[in-house]
Design an enzyme around this catalytic site. Sequence first.
Site, PDB file in Angstrom:
ATOM      1  N   ALA A   1       0.814  -1.211   0.000  1.00  0.00           N
ATOM      2  CA  ALA A   1       0.000   0.000   0.000  1.00  0.00           C
ATOM      3  C   ALA A   1       0.851   1.266   0.000  1.00  0.00           C
ATOM      4  O   ALA A   1       0.332   2.352  -0.234  1.00  0.00           O
ATOM      5  CB  ALA A   1      -0.937   0.012   1.209  1.00  0.00           C
ATOM      6  N   LYS A   2       2.147   1.121   0.303  1.00  0.00           N
ATOM      7  CA  LYS A   2       3.110   2.232   0.265  1.00  0.00           C
ATOM      8  C   LYS A   2       2.598   3.477   0.980  1.00  0.00           C
ATOM      9  O   LYS A   2       2.699   4.588   0.481  1.00  0.00           O
ATOM     10  CB  LYS A   2       3.501   2.556  -1.177  1.00  0.00           C
ATOM     11  CG  LYS A   2       4.160   1.380  -1.912  1.00  0.00           C
ATOM     12  CD  LYS A   2       4.593   1.760  -3.308  1.00  0.00           C
ATOM     13  CE  LYS A   2       5.276   0.602  -4.002  1.00  0.00           C
ATOM     14  NZ  LYS A   2       4.348  -0.492  -4.361  1.00  0.00           N
ATOM     15  N   ARG A   3       2.070   3.288   2.177  1.00  0.00           N
ATOM     16  CA  ARG A   3       1.540   4.401   2.936  1.00  0.00           C
ATOM     17  C   ARG A   3       2.675   5.251   3.512  1.00  0.00           C
ATOM     18  O   ARG A   3       3.725   4.732   3.882  1.00  0.00           O
ATOM     19  CB  ARG A   3       0.636   3.906   4.067  1.00  0.00           C
ATOM     20  CG  ARG A   3      -0.615   3.159   3.598  1.00  0.00           C
ATOM     21  CD  ARG A   3      -1.482   4.029   2.678  1.00  0.00           C
ATOM     22  NE  ARG A   3      -2.818   3.498   2.520  1.00  0.00           N
ATOM     23  CZ  ARG A   3      -3.318   3.051   1.389  1.00  0.00           C
ATOM     24  NH1 ARG A   3      -2.594   3.047   0.295  1.00  0.00           N
ATOM     25  NH2 ARG A   3      -4.555   2.606   1.333  1.00  0.00           N
TER      26      ARG A   3
END
Length: 281
Positions: free
Chosen positions: A98-100
Site C-alpha cells: 500500500a506504500k503508505r
Amino acid sequence: MTGLEPFGARLRRVMDERGPLCVGIDPHASLLAEWGLGDTVDGLERFSRTVVEAVAGRVAVLKPQSAFFERFGSRGVAVLETTVREAREAGALVVMDAKRGDIGSTMAAYAEAFLHKDAPLFSDALTVSPYLGYGSLSPAVALARESGAGLFVLALTSNPEGGEVQHAVRADGRTVGATVLGHLALENAGEEPLGSFGAVVGATLGDLSSYDLDMGGPILAPGIGAQGATPADLPAVFGRAVRNVVPNVSRGVLRHGPDAAALRDASERFADEIRAALTSA
C-alpha cells in the site's frame, strides 16, 4: 494488545520451509482481460481467489497491491479483506503493498488499518514510504512491534524516477537511500534470526556494492520476471545480504492464469530457480 511472534522470525521460518518466493496479486484491468474476466468486482474476486487457492499453500509470501482493489470502492476493499484472510489461513504471509506514508495521527491511522491485530485488513507486513522523513514512520514502527507485524520501507526502488530522491547525497555525504538502510539497521539491531523491518530494493538495479544491504532485516526485491531481472541475478545484486532477500514475481506467474495448475507450476519454477541461484551464491 497481545501480538504474534515477530514478523522477522515468522518470515525466516516460512522462507526456510517454502523457499523465499513472494507472488504479487496485481489484478489490473489488462490482466483481468487476459484472464477473460470483466473489469468488475466479480472479475476481481474470481482473479484473487484463484491466485490464493493456487499458490497460498505453497509460497512464502503473497503481496496484494491495494490500489487495484481500492479502485472498485468498498466492494473491492471487501474482496481485499477476504483475500488477506484466506491467504493467511493457507499459511502464506501477507505483505500489503500500500506504500503508505504520512505524519502524526494520519500515519497512525494508516498503521491501524493494516497492522492492528483486529483490523479487517490486518497483514503480516506493510510497505511504507519514508520520504516525509524516516521519523514520520514512528507510529507504524511502534504498532508493528506491538502486533508482531513488519514493515518494508522503500529504500532503493526499481522505478527510474526513484533515483532523483534515493541517490541524492545528504550533507553528511550519505545518500538518502543509504540513510534509510541505516535506520533499518538500528531497528533490527539484536533481532534473531531476522529483524522485522525490511527494505524494498529493486532486483533490476545492478551493482549495489556501494550500499550496505545487510541491515539485519528482509529485503523485498521486485523486478523478477516481466521487469527484466532473473533469479540468477540475485547474488550479484544483493551480495552477502542475498540470504534475506524475498524476490517478488507478479506478472511472471499471473500471466499463466486463470488455470490454477499453470499458476502453481509457474510459481514452482520460479521458486526452484531462486533456490538454485541462492544455493550457488
